[in-house]
Each structure stands twice: as structure tokens, then as C-alpha cells.
Design an enzyme around this catalytic site. Sequence first.
Site, PDB file in Angstrom:
ATOM      1  N   HIS A   1       0.840  -1.194   0.000  1.00 45.42           N
ATOM      2  CA  HIS A   1       0.000   0.000   0.000  1.00 45.42           C
ATOM      3  C   HIS A   1       0.873   1.241   0.000  1.00 45.42           C
ATOM      4  O   HIS A   1       1.835   1.341   0.769  1.00 45.42           O
ATOM      5  CB  HIS A   1      -0.926   0.027   1.215  1.00 45.42           C
ATOM      6  N   SER A   2       0.547   2.205  -0.884  1.00 41.46           N
ATOM      7  CA  SER A   2       1.242   3.488  -0.973  1.00 41.46           C
ATOM      8  C   SER A   2       2.731   3.249  -1.259  1.00 41.46           C
ATOM      9  O   SER A   2       3.068   2.675  -2.290  1.00 41.46           O
ATOM     10  CB  SER A   2       1.011   4.281   0.315  1.00 41.46           C
ATOM     11  N   MET A   3       3.633   3.664  -0.365  1.00 39.61           N
ATOM     12  CA  MET A   3       5.041   3.365  -0.588  1.00 39.61           C
ATOM     13  C   MET A   3       5.257   1.873  -0.793  1.00 39.61           C
ATOM     14  O   MET A   3       6.089   1.451  -1.614  1.00 39.61           O
ATOM     15  CB  MET A   3       5.884   3.843   0.594  1.00 39.61           C
TER      16      MET A   3
ATOM     17  N   SER B   1      -2.060  -0.920  -3.946  1.00 32.32           N
ATOM     18  CA  SER B   1      -3.107   0.024  -3.573  1.00 32.32           C
ATOM     19  C   SER B   1      -2.509   1.356  -3.136  1.00 32.32           C
ATOM     20  O   SER B   1      -1.387   1.413  -2.614  1.00 32.32           O
ATOM     21  CB  SER B   1      -3.968  -0.557  -2.439  1.00 32.32           C
TER      22      SER B   1
ATOM     23  N   HIS C   1      -6.901   8.162   0.978  1.00 30.24           N
ATOM     24  CA  HIS C   1      -5.625   7.496   0.743  1.00 30.24           C
ATOM     25  C   HIS C   1      -5.513   6.170   1.497  1.00 30.24           C
ATOM     26  O   HIS C   1      -4.938   5.203   0.990  1.00 30.24           O
ATOM     27  CB  HIS C   1      -4.474   8.424   1.142  1.00 30.24           C
TER      28      HIS C   1
END
Length: 247
Positions: free
Chosen positions: A80-82, A107, A217
Site C-alpha cells: 500500500h502506498s510506498m 493500492s 488514501h
Amino acid sequence: MERAPARLVLLPHAGGSVAALPWRARLPRAVAEGVVDLELPGHGRRFGAPFAPSLRALAAALAADIRAAVGDVPVLFQGHSMGALLAYEIARERCAQGGAVAGLVLSGRAAPRWPAARDAPPRHLCADAVLVDELRRLGGTPAEVLAAPDLMDLVLPVVRDDFRLVETYRWEPGPRLRVPAVVLGGRDDPATSPAALAAWGEVITGPLRVEHWPGGHFFPYPEPQRLADLIGHYAVAAPLPAGAHAG
């Protein structure tokens, strides 16, 4: 119960820990038993370990750790994200070494070639108070942590360095990954527009599926079971041959 055919690697968002991901505890037993015991340097039980010089260097080091742990067994990556960006780079490294990648569940992250909105100054160079405000805006840090100075003294260096890894990352051209992938974004997250998510097709041949879920986010956190079910589906699916690339 037999273990799922693919081992699972979970990769957290900036400042996060694999152990704290809420969907990990909700995975099907056959999948949970195959989770690779991995943690990023400076995070979780590796708190205090030296940070990596770059995201690509971190990906290479983690790919070596994974290979030592599971050999050529197919690996499913979820980030997720990073963590999504890191999952992609580790998968590239693993494929280049001839290892098997069963798929990607990504994601909260635009495609690596998508032009990023540049902060002025970058977040990893901001003052602590500004960084705390950014964490509050993103919504992924518990309010009780944000309100505890002693805890924030521990958290901020980790978050700052993770932002450094992401903000200094530059995509390098190479073969597209020929692996199945699902890419998820929050409908209220401006950084993951439909176009930004679809652009993952420029670096992954797929089959690639893109979905927008309700939320911002950190949209997977209110519904961890939904993400756990999706991960479980991919973990038990038949993996592709080892080291699959496409030009």
C-alpha cells in the site's frame, strides 16, 4: 490444511509496520501460514536498523532476503502506498533473477511513471510540525499517536526517511512485468485518479485489473476483510512461470 501455492510478502505504507497491517490477521489460514516474515529496516522489530540509501537499493536487499527465505517458490506481493512502489521494484528484481512472481496487489499509489505532484519543499525536508500536519491530513496515523510527543519522536524519523525514499525515487526503464495484478485506489484520494492507476499498464502487462474503492488514501483500513479476501484469491490462483517478462 495445506499452505497456499504462493508465498505472500506484505509491504506497508510510509512509517508503517507489516505486523500492524489490519488485513494480515484476516487472511485465510492457508495464506497466512505462507506470509514471508519480512520487515523494513527501521520499522517494527527492526527499529533502529540503518535506513536504506534508496528505494531501489532497499528493493534489491529485500529481494535477496526473500530469495534466501523461499527460493524459487512463487511469491505474491501486496503493498500500500510506498509499499506498492516497493512491491513493484522487488518484483522486477525477482523476475530479473529468474524467481517466480505469482502476482501483485497494489493500492494507494499512482503508477511509477505517472508524474508526481512535487511538494515545495519535499515532505522529507519539512519541519517536524509540518510533517505532523501532513500525517494528520493523510489520516493513516492514530490520533493518540499524533498527540503523544514521546511517540512522535520515534515515529517521525521513520516517516521522514520513508518519504525520502519515495520522493527521491526515479523509475528506470526496463521490461514490463508479465504478471497478474490488481490495482486499487480510493475514490477520494486525488493522487490515485483512474488515469494514474490505469498507467500501471505501462509497466505491467497483466492481466491488470483496476478498481476504485470508497475512501481516501488509507481506504483499505476501514474494510480490511475486503482486502484480505482479495489477497487470498490471488495467493491460491495458479502462478505464472518463473521470471516472466514482456518487452
